[in-house]
Design an enzyme around this catalytic site. Structure first.
Site, PDB file in Angstrom:
ATOM      1  N   THR A  28      73.030  86.632  39.797  1.00  0.00           N
ATOM      2  CA  THR A  28      74.365  86.320  40.329  1.00  0.00           C
ATOM      3  C   THR A  28      75.016  87.490  41.081  1.00  0.00           C
ATOM      4  O   THR A  28      75.738  87.235  42.050  1.00  0.00           O
ATOM      5  CB  THR A  28      75.312  85.781  39.237  1.00  0.00           C
ATOM      6  OG1 THR A  28      75.176  86.573  38.063  1.00  0.00           O
ATOM      7  CG2 THR A  28      75.013  84.332  38.917  1.00  0.00           C
ATOM      8  N   GLN A  64      61.646  72.074  58.121  1.00  0.00           N
ATOM      9  CA  GLN A  64      61.188  72.867  56.968  1.00  0.00           C
ATOM     10  C   GLN A  64      62.352  73.689  56.409  1.00  0.00           C
ATOM     11  O   GLN A  64      62.534  73.803  55.203  1.00  0.00           O
ATOM     12  CB  GLN A  64      60.055  73.809  57.396  1.00  0.00           C
ATOM     13  CG  GLN A  64      58.803  73.077  57.843  1.00  0.00           C
ATOM     14  CD  GLN A  64      57.632  74.020  58.110  1.00  0.00           C
ATOM     15  OE1 GLN A  64      57.805  75.202  58.351  1.00  0.00           O
ATOM     16  NE2 GLN A  64      56.430  73.483  58.065  1.00  0.00           N
ATOM     17  N   TYR A  66      74.138  71.725  65.964  1.00  0.00           N
ATOM     18  CA  TYR A  66      74.473  71.235  67.313  1.00  0.00           C
ATOM     19  C   TYR A  66      74.344  69.709  67.312  1.00  0.00           C
ATOM     20  O   TYR A  66      73.348  69.177  66.817  1.00  0.00           O
ATOM     21  CB  TYR A  66      73.457  71.867  68.265  1.00  0.00           C
ATOM     22  CG  TYR A  66      73.609  71.555  69.730  1.00  0.00           C
ATOM     23  CD1 TYR A  66      74.351  72.404  70.557  1.00  0.00           C
ATOM     24  CD2 TYR A  66      72.972  70.467  70.306  1.00  0.00           C
ATOM     25  CE1 TYR A  66      74.452  72.150  71.914  1.00  0.00           C
ATOM     26  CE2 TYR A  66      73.076  70.202  71.665  1.00  0.00           C
ATOM     27  CZ  TYR A  66      73.824  71.049  72.458  1.00  0.00           C
ATOM     28  OH  TYR A  66      73.918  70.796  73.794  1.00  0.00           O
ATOM     29  N   ARG A  77      59.302  81.879  52.869  1.00  0.00           N
ATOM     30  CA  ARG A  77      59.029  81.672  54.304  1.00  0.00           C
ATOM     31  C   ARG A  77      58.535  82.924  55.020  1.00  0.00           C
ATOM     32  O   ARG A  77      58.046  82.800  56.150  1.00  0.00           O
ATOM     33  CB  ARG A  77      60.292  81.136  55.000  1.00  0.00           C
ATOM     34  CG  ARG A  77      60.800  79.820  54.407  1.00  0.00           C
ATOM     35  CD  ARG A  77      59.757  78.717  54.471  1.00  0.00           C
ATOM     36  NE  ARG A  77      60.298  77.470  53.918  1.00  0.00           N
ATOM     37  CZ  ARG A  77      59.641  76.316  53.915  1.00  0.00           C
ATOM     38  NH1 ARG A  77      58.406  76.237  54.406  1.00  0.00           N
ATOM     39  NH2 ARG A  77      60.173  75.234  53.391  1.00  0.00           N
TER      40      ARG A  77
HETATM   41  C1  LIG Z   1      54.302  76.984  51.849  1.00  0.00           C
HETATM   42  C2  LIG Z   1      55.196  75.807  51.599  1.00  0.00           C
HETATM   43  C3  LIG Z   1      54.678  74.520  51.649  1.00  0.00           C
HETATM   44  C4  LIG Z   1      55.504  73.408  51.406  1.00  0.00           C
HETATM   45  N1  LIG Z   1      54.980  72.146  51.491  1.00  0.00           N
HETATM   46  C5  LIG Z   1      55.777  71.064  51.305  1.00  0.00           C
HETATM   47  C6  LIG Z   1      55.293  69.723  51.416  1.00  0.00           C
HETATM   48  O1  LIG Z   1      54.118  69.517  51.680  1.00  0.00           O
HETATM   49  N2  LIG Z   1      56.154  68.690  51.232  1.00  0.00           N
HETATM   50  C7  LIG Z   1      57.467  68.886  50.917  1.00  0.00           C
HETATM   51  O2  LIG Z   1      58.198  67.908  50.765  1.00  0.00           O
HETATM   52  N3  LIG Z   1      57.967  70.136  50.803  1.00  0.00           N
HETATM   53  C8  LIG Z   1      57.170  71.231  50.989  1.00  0.00           C
HETATM   54  N4  LIG Z   1      57.703  72.495  50.884  1.00  0.00           N
HETATM   55  C9  LIG Z   1      59.122  72.637  50.576  1.00  0.00           C
HETATM   56  C10 LIG Z   1      59.349  73.085  49.113  1.00  0.00           C
HETATM   57  O3  LIG Z   1      58.837  72.119  48.194  1.00  0.00           O
HETATM   58  C11 LIG Z   1      60.848  73.295  48.856  1.00  0.00           C
HETATM   59  O4  LIG Z   1      61.523  72.078  49.068  1.00  0.00           O
HETATM   60  C12 LIG Z   1      61.441  74.337  49.781  1.00  0.00           C
HETATM   61  O5  LIG Z   1      60.633  75.491  49.813  1.00  0.00           O
HETATM   62  C13 LIG Z   1      62.837  74.706  49.297  1.00  0.00           C
HETATM   63  O6  LIG Z   1      62.703  75.386  48.078  1.00  0.00           O
HETATM   64  P1  LIG Z   1      63.814  75.269  46.943  1.00  0.00           P
HETATM   65  O7  LIG Z   1      64.039  73.850  46.584  1.00  0.00           O
HETATM   66  O8  LIG Z   1      63.381  76.191  45.854  1.00  0.00           O
HETATM   67  O9  LIG Z   1      65.066  75.909  47.726  1.00  0.00           O
HETATM   68  P2  LIG Z   1      66.617  75.534  47.609  1.00  0.00           P
HETATM   69  O10 LIG Z   1      66.852  74.135  47.985  1.00  0.00           O
HETATM   70  O11 LIG Z   1      67.343  76.602  48.370  1.00  0.00           O
HETATM   71  O12 LIG Z   1      66.930  75.684  46.108  1.00  0.00           O
HETATM   72  C14 LIG Z   1      66.893  76.951  45.459  1.00  0.00           C
HETATM   73  C15 LIG Z   1      66.782  76.722  43.985  1.00  0.00           C
HETATM   74  O13 LIG Z   1      67.956  76.051  43.545  1.00  0.00           O
HETATM   75  C16 LIG Z   1      67.609  75.094  42.550  1.00  0.00           C
HETATM   76  N5  LIG Z   1      67.977  73.758  43.043  1.00  0.00           N
HETATM   77  C17 LIG Z   1      68.444  73.438  44.270  1.00  0.00           C
HETATM   78  N6  LIG Z   1      68.715  72.131  44.337  1.00  0.00           N
HETATM   79  C18 LIG Z   1      68.394  71.604  43.153  1.00  0.00           C
HETATM   80  C19 LIG Z   1      68.418  70.295  42.599  1.00  0.00           C
HETATM   81  N7  LIG Z   1      68.890  69.253  43.274  1.00  0.00           N
HETATM   82  N8  LIG Z   1      68.005  70.120  41.333  1.00  0.00           N
HETATM   83  C20 LIG Z   1      67.536  71.165  40.607  1.00  0.00           C
HETATM   84  N9  LIG Z   1      67.493  72.422  41.052  1.00  0.00           N
HETATM   85  C21 LIG Z   1      67.912  72.649  42.308  1.00  0.00           C
HETATM   86  C22 LIG Z   1      66.127  75.235  42.288  1.00  0.00           C
HETATM   87  O14 LIG Z   1      65.918  76.159  41.262  1.00  0.00           O
HETATM   88  C23 LIG Z   1      65.627  75.821  43.573  1.00  0.00           C
HETATM   89  O15 LIG Z   1      64.408  76.538  43.452  1.00  0.00           O
HETATM   90  C24 LIG Z   1      56.877  73.602  51.104  1.00  0.00           C
HETATM   91  C25 LIG Z   1      57.383  74.907  51.041  1.00  0.00           C
HETATM   92  C26 LIG Z   1      56.567  75.993  51.281  1.00  0.00           C
HETATM   93  C27 LIG Z   1      57.164  77.389  51.237  1.00  0.00           C
END
Ligand SMILES: Cc1cc2nc3c(=O)[nH]c(=O)nc-3n(C[C@H](O)[C@H](O)[C@H](O)COP(=O)(O)OP(=O)(O)OC[C@H]3O[C@@H](n4cnc5c(N)ncnc54)[C@H](O)[C@@H]3O)c2cc1C
Length: 306
Positions: free
Chosen positions: A89, A109, A121, A228
């Site tokens: 935090t 993405q 935009y 990323r």
């Molecule tokens: C190399 C790579 C390949 C990928 N391939 C695919 C794919 O094939 N298909 C696909 O659909 N996606 C894919 N993704 C996307 C991936 O699954 C995540 O959606 C994306 O990286 C965002 O990550 P995040 O949800 O941790 O991030 P954020 O949305 O920023 O969230 C950050 C953190 O907040 C928490 N959080 C946020 N929202 C919620 C919620 N609603 N409930 C619970 N906890 C929450 C979680 O702890 C999360 O890790 C890929 C990502 C990468 C980096």
């Protein structure tokens, strides 16, 4: 053209002004403020605003008043401790607002990172520019045969030329039809007698550029950058993450240093992997078969330790 002459004039005007402030200022970030860093063939990132610095992270961690800084060494040690122990935090006390110009398929993405605020935009209201991402020849790769979600070798010669020609001609043909469907513009730039912009855009390819403002706190930005700026991320989003990393390194050098060490440079190990290392240190010959790890886990484990 990544930056239009109008945008550059606006940036120059913003950088020519300054105002005194009582707020914390990061000298490294001031040097970046408003300036566009070019990414891909027409894209950029630029900092529109920011809040906080390394001291703000320490101040929050100590929940103290004033600057919260005892000494740079102390602050660095505290920040490294916070990063090491996932005490996240205090990093949320810093914020950054970026203006990003990026191809739509990259934006798809990027938008998956839900912990940010976005304003894009509007292609319902405005007409998109004829700007498409066309990869440089060294980034036109074949499908990987070992990784379904990756690239193989670079395409060469006639095959590469054919692919680039398809990308360019399809993009331009789609844009010609977009313009034709929108119709003529009135004196104030409003569409006349043409198809609504919100409908005309649906035929455009995902390599067209869009723009948005993206505001995020430092903790969630680090999460984005860890995913990323990673070699597993697609090249076209990785170059944006790399450009942001350079800005963040100048903005919060201590926090970025800790992030680079623990997150980008570090690795998390499973219980089985740790057990394996302990047995290796005790002189045992370890293989995938006696490690208890799957083939995939073992391959990744070797990638980390060798
Ligand atoms: C190399 C790579 C390949 C990928 N391939 C695919 C794919 O094939 N298909 C696909 O659909 N996606 C894919 N993704 C996307 C991936 O699954 C995540 O959606 C994306 O990286 C965002 O990550 P995040 O949800 O941790 O991030 P954020 O949305 O920023 O969230 C950050 C953190 O907040 C928490 N959080 C946020 N929202 C919620 C919620 N609603 N409930 C619970 N906890 C929450 C979680 O702890 C999360 O890790 C890929 C990502 C990468 C980096």
């Amino acid at each position: 053209m990544p930056i239009s002459p109008e945008q550059q004039a606006e940036i120059d005007a913003q950088r020519a002004q300054s105002a005194p402030t009582l707020r914390a200022v990061s000298e490294g970030m001031e040097a970046h403020l408003y300036t566009a860093h070019e990414v891909l063939d027409h894209g950029f990132i630029r900092v529109i605003d920011y809040m906080g610095d390394d001291a703000a992270i320490c101040q929050a961690a100590r929940v103290s008043y004033g600057k919260g800084t005892k000494s740079v060494q102390n602050d660095e040690g505290l920040i490294r401790y916070l990063m090491r122990h996932w005490h996240s935090t205090p990093f949320e006390m810093c914020e950054i607002k970026l203006h990003v110009k990026l191809p739509v398929f990259v934006a798809r993405q990027w938008i998956r990172h839900r912990t940010a605020n976005v304003n894009e935009y509007s292609a319902r209201y405005s007409i998109l520019d004829r700007e498409f991402y066309i990869p440089a020849p060294e980034h036109v790769n074949a499908q990987s045969v070992v990784n379904n979600q990756g690239r193989g070798g670079v395409l060469e010669g006639a095959e590469a030329a054919r692919v680039l020609e398809i990308l360019k001609s399809d993009s331009n043909r789609a844009y010609d039809n977009y313009e034709a469907m929108i119709g003529t513009e009135g004196p104030d730039g409003e569409a006349q007698d043409g198809l609504a912009r919100e409908l005309a855009r649906m035929n455009l390819p995902t390599n067209i550029y869009t723009q948005w403002y993206w505001k995020v706190d430092l903790h969630n930005l680090f999460h984005f950058l860890r995913l990323r700026a990673d070699p597993h991320a697609q090249y076209e989003i990785r170059v944006y993450a790399d450009a942001i990393c350079k800005v963040v390194a100048d903005w919060v050098p201590a926090a970025y240093g800790a992030f680079e060490d623990y997150r980008l440079g570090g690795a998390s190990l499973s219980g089985r992997a740790l057990d394996c290392i302990r047995r290796m240190l005790a002189g045992e010959e370890m293989t995938q078969e006696n490690s208890g790890m799957s083939k995939g886990e073992w391959r990744e484990f070797e990638g980390v330790i060798r």
